[in-house]
Design a protein around this motif. Structure first.
Motif, PDB file in Angstrom:
ATOM      1  N   TYR A 504      12.412  -1.599  -3.051  1.00 35.22           N
ATOM      2  CA  TYR A 504      11.716  -2.365  -4.086  1.00 35.22           C
ATOM      3  C   TYR A 504      10.305  -2.654  -3.585  1.00 35.22           C
ATOM      4  CZ  TYR A 504      16.422  -3.097  -5.954  1.00 35.22           C
ATOM      5  OH  TYR A 504      17.694  -2.907  -6.456  1.00 35.22           O
ATOM      6  N   TRP A 505       9.317  -2.190  -4.321  1.00 39.23           N
ATOM      7  CA  TRP A 505       7.912  -2.369  -3.938  1.00 39.23           C
ATOM      8  C   TRP A 505       7.201  -3.244  -4.961  1.00 39.23           C
ATOM      9  CZ3 TRP A 505       4.972   2.523  -1.812  1.00 39.23           C
ATOM     10  CH2 TRP A 505       5.626   2.989  -0.659  1.00 39.23           C
ATOM     11  N   GLU A 506       6.474  -4.240  -4.474  1.00 40.77           N
ATOM     12  CA  GLU A 506       5.559  -4.990  -5.330  1.00 40.77           C
ATOM     13  C   GLU A 506       4.145  -4.552  -4.981  1.00 40.77           C
ATOM     14  OE1 GLU A 506       4.070  -9.576  -6.014  1.00 40.77           O
ATOM     15  OE2 GLU A 506       6.242  -9.223  -5.859  1.00 40.77           O
ATOM     16  N   LEU A 507       3.424  -4.068  -5.987  1.00 41.38           N
ATOM     17  CA  LEU A 507       2.082  -3.526  -5.772  1.00 41.38           C
ATOM     18  C   LEU A 507       1.014  -4.514  -6.221  1.00 41.38           C
ATOM     19  CD1 LEU A 507       2.625   0.140  -7.071  1.00 41.38           C
ATOM     20  CD2 LEU A 507       2.877  -0.733  -4.736  1.00 41.38           C
ATOM     21  N   GLY A 508      -0.157  -4.373  -5.614  1.00 39.57           N
ATOM     22  CA  GLY A 508      -1.321  -5.145  -6.018  1.00 39.57           C
ATOM     23  C   GLY A 508      -2.529  -4.239  -6.074  1.00 39.57           C
ATOM     24  N   SER A 509      -3.577  -4.697  -6.732  1.00 38.75           N
ATOM     25  CA  SER A 509      -4.795  -3.898  -6.864  1.00 38.75           C
ATOM     26  C   SER A 509      -5.938  -4.547  -6.100  1.00 38.75           C
ATOM     27  CB  SER A 509      -5.190  -3.758  -8.337  1.00 38.75           C
ATOM     28  OG  SER A 509      -6.440  -3.097  -8.449  1.00 38.75           O
ATOM     29  N   LYS A 510      -6.819  -3.713  -5.566  1.00 38.46           N
ATOM     30  CA  LYS A 510      -8.015  -4.226  -4.892  1.00 38.46           C
ATOM     31  C   LYS A 510      -9.036  -4.752  -5.897  1.00 38.46           C
ATOM     32  CE  LYS A 510      -7.565  -1.171  -0.874  1.00 38.46           C
ATOM     33  NZ  LYS A 510      -8.208  -0.136  -0.035  1.00 38.46           N
ATOM     34  N   VAL A 511      -8.839  -4.386  -7.153  1.00 35.01           N
ATOM     35  CA  VAL A 511      -9.749  -4.837  -8.209  1.00 35.01           C
ATOM     36  C   VAL A 511      -9.023  -5.868  -9.064  1.00 35.01           C
ATOM     37  CG1 VAL A 511     -11.157  -4.144 -10.178  1.00 35.01           C
ATOM     38  CG2 VAL A 511     -10.866  -2.576  -8.238  1.00 35.01           C
ATOM     39  N   LYS A 512      -9.645  -7.003  -9.268  1.00 33.18           N
ATOM     40  CA  LYS A 512      -9.022  -8.108  -9.982  1.00 33.18           C
ATOM     41  C   LYS A 512      -8.664  -7.731 -11.418  1.00 33.18           C
ATOM     42  CE  LYS A 512      -9.742 -13.087 -10.477  1.00 33.18           C
ATOM     43  NZ  LYS A 512     -10.727 -14.175 -10.322  1.00 33.18           N
ATOM     44  N   ASP A 513      -7.471  -8.105 -11.821  1.00 31.59           N
ATOM     45  CA  ASP A 513      -6.978  -7.916 -13.196  1.00 31.59           C
ATOM     46  C   ASP A 513      -6.834  -6.446 -13.606  1.00 31.59           C
ATOM     47  OD1 ASP A 513      -6.904 -10.690 -13.566  1.00 31.59           O
ATOM     48  OD2 ASP A 513      -9.008 -10.730 -14.221  1.00 31.59           O
ATOM     49  N   ALA A 514      -6.829  -5.534 -12.613  1.00 29.42           N
ATOM     50  CA  ALA A 514      -6.638  -4.114 -12.942  1.00 29.42           C
ATOM     51  C   ALA A 514      -5.172  -3.866 -13.318  1.00 29.42           C
ATOM     52  CB  ALA A 514      -7.033  -3.241 -11.759  1.00 29.42           C
ATOM     53  N   LYS A 515      -4.936  -2.877 -14.173  1.00 30.72           N
ATOM     54  CA  LYS A 515      -3.572  -2.553 -14.563  1.00 30.72           C
ATOM     55  C   LYS A 515      -2.854  -1.854 -13.409  1.00 30.72           C
ATOM     56  CE  LYS A 515      -4.204  -2.143 -19.566  1.00 30.72           C
ATOM     57  NZ  LYS A 515      -4.047  -1.255 -20.755  1.00 30.72           N
TER      58      LYS A 515
END
Length: 619
Positions: A504-515
């Motif tokens: 199970y992976w939770e991902l995040g973006s380096k750019v705020k509010d990116a999809k």
């Protein structure tokens, strides 16, 4: 400051005489870094003498206890100890712990009263254990803390020009049936601060002690952040006990910066902060409106990216201090992203059972961190862990390869076995450490992982170390797409005829509010990369007769791991000590993760089982 080796005491020696023979860390001025560094040199030079003295003192004091008497029959020499006292796990001593918790005398295992039980986190080993602690050994852990703090002062320029914004959180304490306190280790340390040493806290820490000891974690975190923002120019270092805890604070800041800025702008605390400790603690700092500071923080927090947010908000910070070894190593890229180039310092290594070592080279790369054993903290033995035994699923205790601290070999892996003054004898800690060198005569160890199988299917056993390495290689594929792996765990899915591993992976973006819409080809390549870097037996079983199905990665919604954490906290875990379990078996935990799944990906290739370990990416 070297303690001379004491003559062996007869078991019938008076309690006062036995107590005088304790060869632990001598007391010193906690505010004097020179005294601390001098002691560090002393104890790491006279390792064999100190270790022999420690064991001698433990046995002379505790040989009359029911536990040791059953094995030693009055003998207190080292040879008898090693020959007759067994190497044990928690399950072996649990009956004694239970008897003391229910009211029997502490001399079942120890010559003096058990002042409290330390409750282990339960997230790395899987269960929460009660570890006995005497007042004396609790005090020793405070002195241990000053050893590594003096190293920070020595190596990190300018760190003494301000204070530490260290995020601590306490848990509600409980009592056993006999009235003995039960606390987490962080709670023990924080609640040991009293009138005599509160001035030291105020000298070192940004947040008042009353805020850090507030049992409402949300209110405490909010007010600790507010203190840090109001005193931003006085923050010389930031940190938390573990990397995961510090990142949780950053996420909390991301969710609450607008409200925090409103408090600063108006000089008025939010109405929902009602805890008396928090209200009184913040009162001395939030005294008047400060619109200029509020605007400055708003300007930084509202930018499209939160890269280097730590240095942008706290420009005088010199480092981030948190444990970044073992399972915490996966958070290093996130800390580097938010930290803006600040050194990441992993200061010390220890457990609820015993504080063990310090990082004498605090400015080294996170991947190079080793801990130097402090021989005064307990008697240390090491159970050799061999890779071929791990792959065959054999417990290394079968071969009884147990060596003293001074006899470990560079490049070899060991599990620590500790003997303490508080009633643990030849107790297996459960970690795997690799010897990397020596500081004076005391060995350095790199934390490899838990001596624990996290996933097992068919004939394949996957250890924590191997899973962490595999995921570390796979997540590199995310970087070109401005994606970051925020958190992960795993389980075995045996619901179908051919079982398989699920991550199970939770991902995040380096750019705020990116999809967060990961590319299918990229994620399928991540699945295959994880498999490619698992051990040969797994890959062999994957290929042979389809005994193991393709590995699956399930991407979960942002916040899913917060829900998972809240589940474990509701069962008694501590925020300060919580570590995301690298595998989950609880049905409730699996349901939480499955309810948050947004996309699923399977490995589309079968890895060759002939690939050697040399392919493993070094951490």
């Amino acid at each position: 400051m070297q303690r001379k080796r004491q003559a062996r005491a007869h078991p019938s020696t008076s309690l006062e005489q036995r107590q005088s023979k304790a060869s632990m860390l001598p007391k010193f001025d906690l505010t004097d870094p020179k005294a601390s560094l001098s002691l560090l040199e002393d104890v790491t030079t006279n390792v064999k003498q100190i270790q022999d003295s420690i064991l001698e003192a433990v046995l002379s004091r505790n040989a009359h206890t029911e536990y040791l008497k059953g094995f030693l029959n009055g003998q207190v020499d080292k040879q008898s100890f090693k020959k007759n006292v067994p190497v044990v796990t928690y399950e072996d001593i649990k009956p004694y712990i239970g008897r003391i918790a229910n009211g029997e005398a502490a001399d079942l295992i120890c010559d003096r009263p058990i002042s409290l039980f330390v409750m282990s986190s339960g997230t790395s080993g899987g269960i929460q254990n009660l570890i006995p602690l005497t007042t004396e050994e609790g005090e020793q852990r405070i002195f241990f803390g000053s050893l590594y703090r003096s190293l920070l002062y020595k190596y990190v320029e300018g760190i003494r020009e301000g204070k530490a914004l260290t995020f601590y959180f306490v848990n509600p304490e409980s009592e056993t049936r006999s009235g003995i306190l039960v606390r987490t280790m962080i709670t023990c340390i924080l609640k040991s601060v009293n009138k005599t040493n509160s001035s030291l806290w105020d000298r070192l820490q940004i947040s008042p002690h009353v805020i850090s000891t507030c049992e409402d974690t949300t209110q405490s975190m909010y007010c600790q952040l507010l203190c840090g923002l109001l005193q931003r120019d006085n923050v010389a270092r930031l940190g938390a006990p573990f990397a995961s805890v510090f990142l949780r604070v950053i996420k909390f800041l991301e969710d609450h910066w607008q409200e925090l800025c409103s408090n600063i702008r108006t000089g008025r605390l939010s109405d929902w902060i009602t805890d008396a400790q928090c209200v009184s603690g913040i009162g001395k700092f939030l005294t008047a409106p400060n619109p200029d500071l509020a605007s400055l923080i708003e300007q930084e927090c509202s930018k499209p990216s939160w890269e280097a947010i730590v240095t942008r908000i706290w420009p005088k910070a010199k480092c981030v201090e948190a444990v970044v070894t073992g399972s915490m190593a996966q958070y290093i890229p996130l800390l580097e992203f938010y930290g803006g180039g600040l050194p990441l310092i992993s200061s010390w290594y220890g457990s609820s059972e015993c504080f063990i070592g310090v990082n004498v080279n605090p400015l080294c790369k996170p991947s190079d961190v080793s801990y130097t054993i402090i021989p005064s903290m307990g008697y240390f033995e090491f159970l050799e862990v061999k890779k071929d035994q791990k792959e065959a699923g054999r417990d290394p205790i079968e071969n009884h390869v147990v060596v003293d601290l001074v006899d470990v070999k560079i490049g070899h892996d060991y599990e620590p076995v500790v003997t303490t003054f508080s009633g643990l004898y030849r107790y297996r800690v459960g970690d795997v450490l690799r010897v990397t060198g020596f500081y004076n005569n005391s060995p350095h160890f790199r934390f490899v992982g838990r001596q624990k199988v996290v996933l097992s299917l068919h004939m394949a056993n996957t250890y924590e170390e191997d899973l962490l390495k595999a995921v570390a290689n796979a997540k590199l594929l995310l970087e070109p797409h401005d994606l970051m792996l925020m958190e992960f765990t795993s389980r075995v899915d045996s619901s179908s005829f051919v079982g398989h591993y699920v991550l199970y992976w939770e991902l995040g973006s380096k750019v705020k509010d990116a999809k967060l819409e990961p590319n299918r080809d990229v994620m399928e390549e991540c699945c295959f990369t994880v498999e490619k870097y698992l051990d040969p037996l797994y890959r062999k079983e994957r290929k042979k007769d389809k005994n193991i199905g393709p590995l699956e990665i399930k991407v979960v919604k942002p916040g899913a791991f917060d829900e998972l954490m809240n589940f474990f906290l509701s069962r008694g875990s501590s925020v300060s000590q919580y570590k995301t379990p690298r595998s989950v078996t609880s049905e409730e935990a699996v349901k939480i993760l499955e309810a948050n799944v947004v996309s699923e990906f399977l490995s589309q290739e079968t890895p060759s089982w002939g690939i050697h370990h040399e392919l493993h990416h070094s951490r």
